[in-house]
Design an enzyme around this catalytic site. Structure first.
Site, PDB file in Angstrom:
ATOM      1  N   LYS A 263      27.017   4.396  15.969  1.00  0.00           N
ATOM      2  CA  LYS A 263      28.043   5.644  15.884  1.00  0.00           C
ATOM      3  C   LYS A 263      27.529   6.597  17.257  1.00  0.00           C
ATOM      4  CE  LYS A 263      29.639   5.565  11.203  1.00  0.00           C
ATOM      5  NZ  LYS A 263      30.994   5.445  11.413  1.00  0.00           N
ATOM      6  N   ARG A 337      33.410  -2.414   3.702  1.00  0.00           N
ATOM      7  CA  ARG A 337      34.207  -3.284   3.133  1.00  0.00           C
ATOM      8  C   ARG A 337      33.479  -4.721   2.786  1.00  0.00           C
ATOM      9  NH1 ARG A 337      37.951  -3.254   8.387  1.00  0.00           N
ATOM     10  NH2 ARG A 337      37.169  -1.128   8.139  1.00  0.00           N
TER      11      ARG A 337
HETATM   12  N1  BES Z   1      31.804   5.242   6.632  1.00  0.00           N
HETATM   13  C1  BES Z   1      32.667   5.012   7.687  1.00  0.00           C
HETATM   14  C2  BES Z   1      34.070   5.678   7.729  1.00  0.00           C
HETATM   15  C3  BES Z   1      34.203   7.088   8.029  1.00  0.00           C
HETATM   16  C4  BES Z   1      34.025   7.625   9.140  1.00  0.00           C
HETATM   17  C5  BES Z   1      34.513   8.174   6.770  1.00  0.00           C
HETATM   18  C6  BES Z   1      34.357   8.815   9.642  1.00  0.00           C
HETATM   19  C7  BES Z   1      34.556   9.468   7.125  1.00  0.00           C
HETATM   20  C8  BES Z   1      34.594   9.979   8.399  1.00  0.00           C
HETATM   21  C9  BES Z   1      32.984   3.620   7.850  1.00  0.00           C
HETATM   22  O1  BES Z   1      31.868   2.886   7.447  1.00  0.00           O
HETATM   23  C10 BES Z   1      33.291   3.275   9.271  1.00  0.00           C
HETATM   24  O2  BES Z   1      32.354   3.349  10.099  1.00  0.00           O
HETATM   25  N2  BES Z   1      34.393   2.876   9.443  1.00  0.00           N
HETATM   26  C11 BES Z   1      34.930   2.541  10.645  1.00  0.00           C
HETATM   27  C12 BES Z   1      35.662   1.206  10.734  1.00  0.00           C
HETATM   28  C13 BES Z   1      35.932   0.791  12.098  1.00  0.00           C
HETATM   29  C14 BES Z   1      34.808  -0.077  12.784  1.00  0.00           C
HETATM   30  C15 BES Z   1      37.040  -0.498  11.876  1.00  0.00           C
HETATM   31  C16 BES Z   1      35.747   3.666  11.453  1.00  0.00           C
HETATM   32  O3  BES Z   1      36.633   4.402  10.560  1.00  0.00           O
HETATM   33  O4  BES Z   1      35.718   4.165  12.407  1.00  0.00           O
HETATM   34 MN    MN Z   2      30.586   2.526   9.145  1.00  0.00          MN
END
Ligand code: BES
Ligand code: MN
Ligand code: ZN
Length: 488
Positions: A263, A337
């Site tokens: 990230k 997931r």
């Molecule tokens: N924990 C995150 C989701 C999240 C992001 C929650 C920002 C709250 C604020 C999750 O594990 C994630 O990174 N999801 C990705 C999925 C994507 C790679 C398909 C996302 O939401 O960007």
């Molecule tokens: Mn994630």
């Protein structure tokens, strides 16, 4: 923090000593001959107080009143939502003034939900995080008395709210802890600590047992971290052993860096909150321990860190989940997931009446619904309706989202049974469609709490949501089952 519900008419309340006396003044306020009534009536007449929820007028030692301070607080229609809004407007007064004892008075006989809302929002407004402060600025509010004309009709709602507060605060404290103070091991110990309450049992599965169970998807997430994973299993037994349980599953990523699909740096600290689903399971069990409803509940938490490392899972890697389905991990940041799909497969062994998972799963859900409502997905109409209703009642609302099969198109993989990500569009829905493949024939719902589990900015911190929704749902399910004559 202690709460007490007692009979208190306005006249008697005038002689109550306390740091702060709060008078909720709802529409249709009918003043009596006592000092407090006169004060509120005069303020309303002069236009210095409105009945609009959150309108606030502070007074110091008014004549005829024993309390040091009095806050006259507009309470709208006197319903739960208005009372919550009103009490939250008190937050700065409670904190800045260091109030220790507060008496909150309902001038007219309140609805039970309004009493619950007062209890929960007094706690919310006065909560202070302490775990990792060397000189904790402790919460000053130690005691809250709720005064009503007649306690009996609102006693149940009051007791429920007090238990929900304990659960919400347990969830908030654990979710707020930084990742180095909330490792999978420590989260396991937090779950274990709940087993000191009689109806709760806790089993912790470590890496060896999880490997034996074949949870290849969950293990893939954990493999980049030197913190050992934990698969936490909680049991609350409130009904006959044979009664099918409700299973609660909580995403327990104690830190989500994204892994190799790392990230951006800005705001990455907030990914310590990525175990908000797990925290809500722990908090709900904390509330169950206090309320002891006649229902069986199982809690499942896959807990691990998602980090980049020489040993970390890589984009393109294919892993085999507990269900036997193979998964192509195209993005290591879609890790929630992966952890959850193995927990959903494991849940089937309890032949559950229903399974509800809670997960800070997608940024897309934050885009869709913001911080107001959690995303609700369900393969069962009755379960969806029950959760939706529980959310409204607990002021912890959610909103139904679709699960059309067409949304699963993008999850097709060239090299495995399924990919862990689809395209950018409808990201909250495609994540839910991924999870749905691992649901083993039971009624299932998924709450995407990415927008509701914590707040950013000045009010940064965990909210404890959706503990309120879950407790409400479980209490309703317990009484429905008894009503149907199936419970014992
Ligand atoms: N924990 C995150 C989701 C999240 C992001 C929650 C920002 C709250 C604020 C999750 O594990 C994630 O990174 N999801 C990705 C999925 C994507 C790679 C398909 C996302 O939401 O960007
Ligand atoms: Mn994630
Ligand atoms: Zn995550």
């Amino acid at each position: 923090m202690d709460f007490e519900l007692k009979t208190l008419a306005l006249a008697a309340a005038s002689s109550q000593r306390c740091d702060l006396l709060v008078l909720l003044v709802a529409e249709g306020f009918a003043p009596g001959p006592d000092a407090l009534s006169s004060l509120a009536a005069l303020a309303l007449k002069q236009g210095d107080l409105q009945t609009r929820a959150g309108s606030l007028l502070q007074c110091y030692a008014p004549p005829g009143v024993a309390a040091r301070r009095v806050a006259l607080l507009g309470a709208g229609d006197g319903g739960a939502a208005a009372v919550r809004k009103a009490v939250l407007a008190l937050a700065p007064v409670l904190k800045v003034r260091g109030i220790k004892q507060v008496v909150t008075l309902f001038a007219q006989a309140p609805q039970p939900e309004a009493v619950g809302a007062a209890v929960r929002s007094l706690a919310e407004a006065s909560y202070v995080y302490t775990s990792t402060k060397s000189k904790p600025e402790a919460r000053t509010l130690a005691r809250a008395v709720i005064g009503v004309p007649a306690p009996a009709p609102v006693r149940g709602a009051f007791d429920t709210a007090v238990a929900v507060v304990a659960g919400v605060e347990f969830a908030r404290e654990w979710a707020n802890r930084p990742a180095n103070h909330a490792t999978p091991t420590l989260l396991g110990e937090a779950a274990q600590s709940l087993a000191k309450h009689k109806p709760i049992q806790c089993k912790l599965h470590g890496p060896a047992q999880v490997a034996k169970l074949g949870m290849g998807a969950f293990m893939a997430v954990a493999q980049g971290s030197s913190e050992p994973l934990r698969f936490i299993e909680l049991h609350y037994q409130g009904a006959a052993k044979g009664q099918a349980p409700v299973v609660l599953v909580g995403k327990g990523i104690t830190f989500d860096s994204g892994g190799i699909s790392i990230k951006p740096a800005a705001g990455m600290d907030e990914m310590k909150f990525d175990m908000g689903g797990a925290a809500s399971v722990l908090g709900t069990f904390r509330a169950l321990a206090q309320l002891k409803p006649r229902i069986n509940v199982v809690g499942l938490i896959p807990a691990c860190e998602n980090l980049p490392d020489g040993k970390a899972v890589k984009p393109g890697d294919v892993v085999t989940s507990m269900s036997g389905q193979t998964i192509e991990i195209l993005n290591t940041d879609a890790e929630g997931r992966l952890a959850l799909c193995d927990a959903l497969a494991y849940a089937a062994r309890f032949k559950p009446a229903a399974v509800v998972d809670m997960a800070t799963l997608t940024g897309a859900c934050v885009v869709a619904l913001g911080g107001v409502r959690s995303g609700l997905f369900a393969n069962d109409e009755a379960l969806a309706a029950q959760l939706q209703a529980a959310g409204e009642q607990a002021l912890d609302p959610c909103w139904r989202m679709p699960l059309d099969d067409d949304y699963a198109e993008g999850l097709k993989s060239h090299f495995a049974d399924v990919a862990n990500v689809a395209g950018r569009d409808a990201g909250a829905v495609t994540a839910a469609k991924f999870l749905q493949r691992f649901v083993g024939g039971y009624p299932w719902a998924h709450l995407d709490i990415a927008g509701t589990a914590w707040k950013s900015g000045v009010a940064k911190g965990a909210t404890g949501r959706p503990v309120g929704l879950l407790v409400q749902y479980l209490l309703a399910a317990a009484s429905a089952r008894r009503g149907a004559g199936r419970g014992k």
